[in-house]
Design a protein around this motif. Structure first.
Motif, short mmCIF file in Angstrom:
data_model
loop_
_atom_site.label_atom_id
_atom_site.label_comp_id
_atom_site.label_asym_id
_atom_site.label_seq_id
_atom_site.Cartn_x
_atom_site.Cartn_y
_atom_site.Cartn_z
N ILE A 17 0.85 -1.18 0.00
CA ILE A 17 0.00 0.00 0.00
C ILE A 17 0.89 1.23 0.00
CG2 ILE A 17 -1.67 1.35 1.35
CD1 ILE A 17 -2.96 -1.09 0.22
N GLY A 20 0.07 4.27 3.46
CA GLY A 20 -1.02 3.66 4.22
C GLY A 20 -1.45 4.43 5.45
N THR A 84 -1.48 -6.83 -7.84
CA THR A 84 -1.79 -8.13 -7.25
C THR A 84 -1.58 -9.23 -8.28
OG1 THR A 84 -4.13 -7.75 -7.82
CG2 THR A 84 -3.46 -7.24 -5.56
N TYR A 90 -5.21 -12.20 -0.32
CA TYR A 90 -4.52 -11.11 0.37
C TYR A 90 -5.28 -10.72 1.64
CZ TYR A 90 -1.81 -10.47 -3.90
OH TYR A 90 -0.98 -10.66 -4.98
N VAL A 92 -5.82 -7.41 4.09
CA VAL A 92 -5.67 -5.98 4.30
C VAL A 92 -5.88 -5.71 5.78
CG1 VAL A 92 -6.58 -3.68 3.76
CG2 VAL A 92 -6.51 -5.45 1.99
N THR A 93 -4.97 -4.98 6.39
CA THR A 93 -5.12 -4.57 7.78
C THR A 93 -5.32 -3.06 7.82
OG1 THR A 93 -2.71 -4.40 8.03
CG2 THR A 93 -3.76 -6.48 8.68
N THR A 113 -13.30 -4.46 -3.19
CA THR A 113 -12.23 -4.60 -4.17
C THR A 113 -12.88 -4.66 -5.54
OG1 THR A 113 -12.26 -6.99 -3.71
CG2 THR A 113 -10.48 -5.70 -2.73
N SER A 140 -9.32 -6.31 9.89
CA SER A 140 -8.74 -6.88 8.68
C SER A 140 -9.82 -7.22 7.67
CB SER A 140 -7.91 -8.13 9.01
OG SER A 140 -8.74 -9.16 9.52
N THR A 142 -10.04 -9.70 3.95
CA THR A 142 -9.35 -10.59 3.03
C THR A 142 -10.09 -10.67 1.70
OG1 THR A 142 -10.49 -12.53 3.92
CG2 THR A 142 -8.35 -12.00 4.87
N LEU A 153 -8.67 -1.12 -4.37
CA LEU A 153 -9.09 -1.28 -2.98
C LEU A 153 -9.74 0.03 -2.53
CD1 LEU A 153 -9.02 -2.84 -0.22
CD2 LEU A 153 -6.79 -1.76 0.16
N VAL A 170 -3.22 1.64 7.03
CA VAL A 170 -3.63 0.59 6.09
C VAL A 170 -2.41 -0.18 5.59
CG1 VAL A 170 -4.87 0.07 3.96
CG2 VAL A 170 -5.56 2.04 5.37
N ILE A 172 -1.12 -4.28 3.69
CA ILE A 172 -1.56 -5.47 2.96
C ILE A 172 -0.45 -6.50 2.91
CG2 ILE A 172 -0.85 -4.61 0.69
CD1 ILE A 172 -3.36 -5.95 -0.48
#
Length: 207
Positions: A17, A20, A84, A90, A92-93, A113, A140, A142, A153, A170, A172
């Protein structure tokens, strides 16, 4: 041999990211600045919907000093295109809070997404939440990347008022498949075995 095993286990599907934590971009000042749809003032991100508030010192960020309120006067959002690999999973946090100026209640964020795979995230603003104590929570999301090499995203507010969900920090990472974990374990085991053999040989030479 071990090196080859480890190389095979290394992820070839890493993603990242840009910006982020929203620390890079047009300075929002000591409070915040309102950004309209289409703005690229936050480096790496594009503003959508009804715009967002780019937070400077107005409240305490989760990471660094800046964050984003996903509602300006109404529901807005931010999005970013990330590289990607098709079929790769994946994670994502991100950290979520809520604008406390609107009083107690829920602040709802929707993540997608490529406009699909929505996940609803709710943050409940409580009496303890203030500008100095936002109560950031780590969450998170996914997804499995679709065809092509780029995934959009997006984080959007579902609050059609000026008091939206807040977003920060953010990140990933690719989620290893079970076979990848197995390869890694085998690789580490082989490496350990080679080290033990090398030590035994060294000991025999010294004897």
């Amino acid at each position: 041999m071990a090196a080859a095993g480890l190389a095979a286990a290394a992820p070839a599907s890493a993603a990242s990211i840009t910006n982020g934590s929203f620390e890079v971009g047009t300075n929002p000042g000591a409070t915040f600045s309102t950004l309209a749809a289409g703005s690229g003032a936050i480096t790496g991100w594009t503003v959508g919907g009804a715009g967002v508030d780019y937070i400077g010192g107005y409240w305490t960020a989760s990471d660094g000093v800046r964050s984003v309120d996903l509602s300006a006067l109404s529901a807005g959002g931010v999005s970013q295109n990330i590289t990607t690999v098709a079929g790769q999973k994946y994670k994502v946090t991100f950290d979520i809070a809520g604008n406390p100026d609107g009083g107690l209640g829920n602040r709802i964020m929707v993540i997608t997404t490529n406009g699909f795979n929505p996940q609803i995230n709710n943050f409940a603003v409580g009496a303890a939440n203030t500008h100095l104590n936002m109560g950031w929570e780590s969450r998170s999301y996914t997804f499995i990347a679709g065809p092509g090499s780029v995934t959009n995203l997006a984080f959007a507010s579902a609050e059609y008022n000026p008091y939206g969900p807040a977003l920060d920090n953010v990140g990933i990472s690719a989620v290893p498949e079970p076979t990848t974990w197995a390869l890694m374990i085998l690789g580490f085991g082989a490496a350990g075995g080679m080290i033990r053999v090398s030590r035994r040989r060294h000991a025999l030479l010294l004897a």
